[in-house]
Write an enzyme that holds these catalytic residues in place. Structure first.
Site, PDB file in Angstrom:
ATOM      1  N   GLN A 290     -52.267 -15.650 -27.753  1.00 46.91           N
ATOM      2  CA  GLN A 290     -51.406 -16.744 -28.182  1.00 46.91           C
ATOM      3  C   GLN A 290     -52.118 -17.602 -29.220  1.00 46.91           C
ATOM      4  OE1 GLN A 290     -48.269 -17.411 -27.535  1.00 46.91           O
ATOM      5  NE2 GLN A 290     -47.897 -15.805 -26.019  1.00 46.91           N
ATOM      6  N   TYR A 323     -46.723  -5.437 -20.447  1.00 47.64           N
ATOM      7  CA  TYR A 323     -47.164  -5.817 -21.791  1.00 47.64           C
ATOM      8  C   TYR A 323     -48.266  -6.864 -21.622  1.00 47.64           C
ATOM      9  CZ  TYR A 323     -42.523  -3.859 -22.808  1.00 47.64           C
ATOM     10  OH  TYR A 323     -41.407  -3.054 -22.866  1.00 47.64           O
ATOM     11  N   GLU A 347     -50.422  -2.150 -20.310  1.00 46.40           N
ATOM     12  CA  GLU A 347     -50.514  -2.480 -21.729  1.00 46.40           C
ATOM     13  C   GLU A 347     -50.513  -1.186 -22.540  1.00 46.40           C
ATOM     14  OE1 GLU A 347     -50.843  -3.647 -25.456  1.00 46.40           O
ATOM     15  OE2 GLU A 347     -50.404  -5.045 -23.814  1.00 46.40           O
ATOM     16  N   ASP A 390     -43.790  -9.806 -20.712  1.00 45.46           N
ATOM     17  CA  ASP A 390     -44.154 -10.527 -21.940  1.00 45.46           C
ATOM     18  C   ASP A 390     -44.165  -9.542 -23.103  1.00 45.46           C
ATOM     19  OD1 ASP A 390     -45.040 -12.334 -23.804  1.00 45.46           O
ATOM     20  OD2 ASP A 390     -47.087 -12.458 -23.047  1.00 45.46           O
ATOM     21  N   CYS A 417     -41.004 -14.704 -27.356  1.00 48.44           N
ATOM     22  CA  CYS A 417     -41.248 -15.490 -28.564  1.00 48.44           C
ATOM     23  C   CYS A 417     -40.095 -15.374 -29.545  1.00 48.44           C
ATOM     24  CB  CYS A 417     -42.552 -15.058 -29.237  1.00 48.44           C
ATOM     25  SG  CYS A 417     -42.546 -13.342 -29.787  1.00 48.44           S
TER      26      CYS A 417
END
Length: 461
Positions: A290, A323, A347, A390, A417
């Site tokens: 982030q 993720y 991931e 995410d 996002c």
């Protein structure tokens, strides 16, 4: 005082109208950082305006057969009370076009107050949820609001929050940034949205010939920064070493391939160390983290509050982090479930998954798997208490949402996002019998149109 760009003829209009200047009344905000206006029956997406303003715009994309056109504001004829002088000359549409070139992208909301920025982002989120997900009202009966992060409500100016920055390089070897939807590179000599550690590198003073792109990571904890160089075709190691020699000795330097994300050491580390929620994280190269200095804490707080308050996250719980990146949420989930619980961390990127293994090696309750989310869930079915989702900006998508529903968790915390892909996925969940049970939105990208959401999704009773 509001600057007005003088009319000029630096860019001659094309047959399709690109370069022409017209006067418009700015309509409502839309997803993507622009507002909607109309001219002679044509929809025009206008950047750098505010709903209700009367402006003169320059058409930047105006092919005659196109369904809609795009434009930048070059002069404000009737200003909104929320308009302010832009904090960054390179990104100021009025000033940039006054000098005959487009502004850089990345600060497209910098001409308005932070409060108005957040209200417009809330409007976009509400519109996307209504149109794409059929959510007309949130569980509390109110519309979505966007929360300030990092002291913005206490006299903050919304600057100095980026711990990561990406730059292009001009043909002459100087630091620059692209204009929106353009190959044009504008030289820059500051990055006001970046933390002090990035600006202190003074990358604009470097001779960057032979370099195509520059990525910088400066951890919020003050640990060693990393500069990543994407070399152009034929650039030799001697040139890379010459660029590195211009940087302070305490800064790590590496090359990276934007296509493969392969990282090669030039000097120092090929990774940075981040700190969040009581844990240290190694993040290699351009691996995801982030970018707002306060984002990890805000998002972890939002996720854990939803899951713990609902009784889905507790000692002994079975959860998954999908993720998962370098393990930001995985580490916090492992703390919450304890050694009697379990955490599946998934991931897709091999390098980032390796980082997660290093970051979580001391947590025996965590299983880290590298691979596609839908494939891993098929191979490792479990009775999940909760999932943390995410995904990248494109969202999870219909196939993954179907797989998540089949896994039958008690709850899903969805971190997003992008309001459009988020709303689309919420629509898929609702069609499958799930409800949007909670929602928080955070202003983690001040002076841009972007925002971050944390949602709680639960099966309908």
């Amino acid at each position: 005082m509001i600057a007005k760009a003088p009319l000029h003829t630096t860019h001659q209009p094309s047959a399709g109208g690109t370069g022409t200047e017209v006067v418009l009344n700015v309509g409502p905000v839309a997803h993507g950082g622009h507002c909607v206006a109309r001219h002679e029956g044509r929809v025009i997406f206008v950047r750098h305006g505010i709903p209700g303003e009367k402006v003169r715009v320059r058409l930047t994309d105006a092919e005659e057969k196109a369904k809609f056109w795009r434009a930048d504001v070059v002069e404000v004829l009737a200003a909104s009370p929320d308009r302010v002088d832009h904090f960054w000359h390179a990104a100021d549409s009025l000033r940039a076009w006054g000098h005959g070139h487009p502004p850089v992208g990345g600060a497209e909301f910098g001409h308005m107050t932070l409060a108005r920025q957040r209200s417009l982002k809330a409007e976009v989120l509400a519109e996307q949820l209504t149109r794409l997900a059929g959510v007309g009202q949130l569980p509390d009966g109110a519309g979505p609001s966007v929360e300030a992060v990092g002291g913005q409500d206490d006299g903050g100016n919304g600057l100095g929050w980026r711990t990561r920055a990406s730059f292009s390089v001009t043909p002459g070897g100087k630091l620059g940034m692209h204009a929106h939807r353009s190959t044009h590179i504008v030289p820059v000599r500051e990055m006001p949205l970046a933390v002090d550690a990035i600006n202190a590198l003074r990358l604009w003073d470097l001779d960057l010939q032979g370099i195509d792109r520059v990525e910088v990571a400066a951890p919020a904890n003050g640990s060693r920064s990393l500069v990543l160089l994407a070399p152009g075709p034929g650039t030799k190691p001697k040139r890379l070493n010459a660029v590195a020699a211009q940087l302070p000795g305490e800064v790590s330097v590496a090359t990276f391939d934007p296509a493969t994300e392969a990282v090669t050491q030039v000097r120092g580390r090929t990774w940075v160390q981040e700190t969040a929620a009581g844990h240290d994280y190694r993040v290699t190269g351009a691996g995801f983290w982030q970018i707002h200095r306060d984002a990890p804490g805000a998002l972890v707080g939002g996720v854990t509050e939803f899951l713990q308050d609902g009784g889905f996250l507790h000692p002994g719980a079975v959860v998954a982090d999908l993720y998962a990146g370098a393990g930001l949420f995985t580490a916090v989930l492992a703390d919450a479930v304890g050694e009697t619980g379990s955490v599946l961390s998934v991931e897709g990127a091999p390098g980032t998954s390796r980082d997660a293994r290093k970051n979580l090696h001391a947590a025996p309750q965590v299983e880290i798997v590298q691979g596609r989310v839908e494939r891993v869930l098929r191979q490792k079915p479990r009775n999940f208490d909760a999932l943390v989702l995410d995904p990248p900006r494109a969202g999870a998508g219909k196939a993954v949402v179907g797989q998540l529903v089949e896994a039958q968790p008690r709850a899903i915390a969805y971190v997003s996002c992008d309001p459009a892909s988020f709303a689309r996925d919420v629509g898929y969940f609702r069609q499958a019998g799930w409800d949007l049970s909670g929602l928080r939105a955070f202003d983690l990208y001040p002076h841009t149109h972007h925002l971050e959401t944390v949602a709680l999704l639960t099966p309908r009773a």
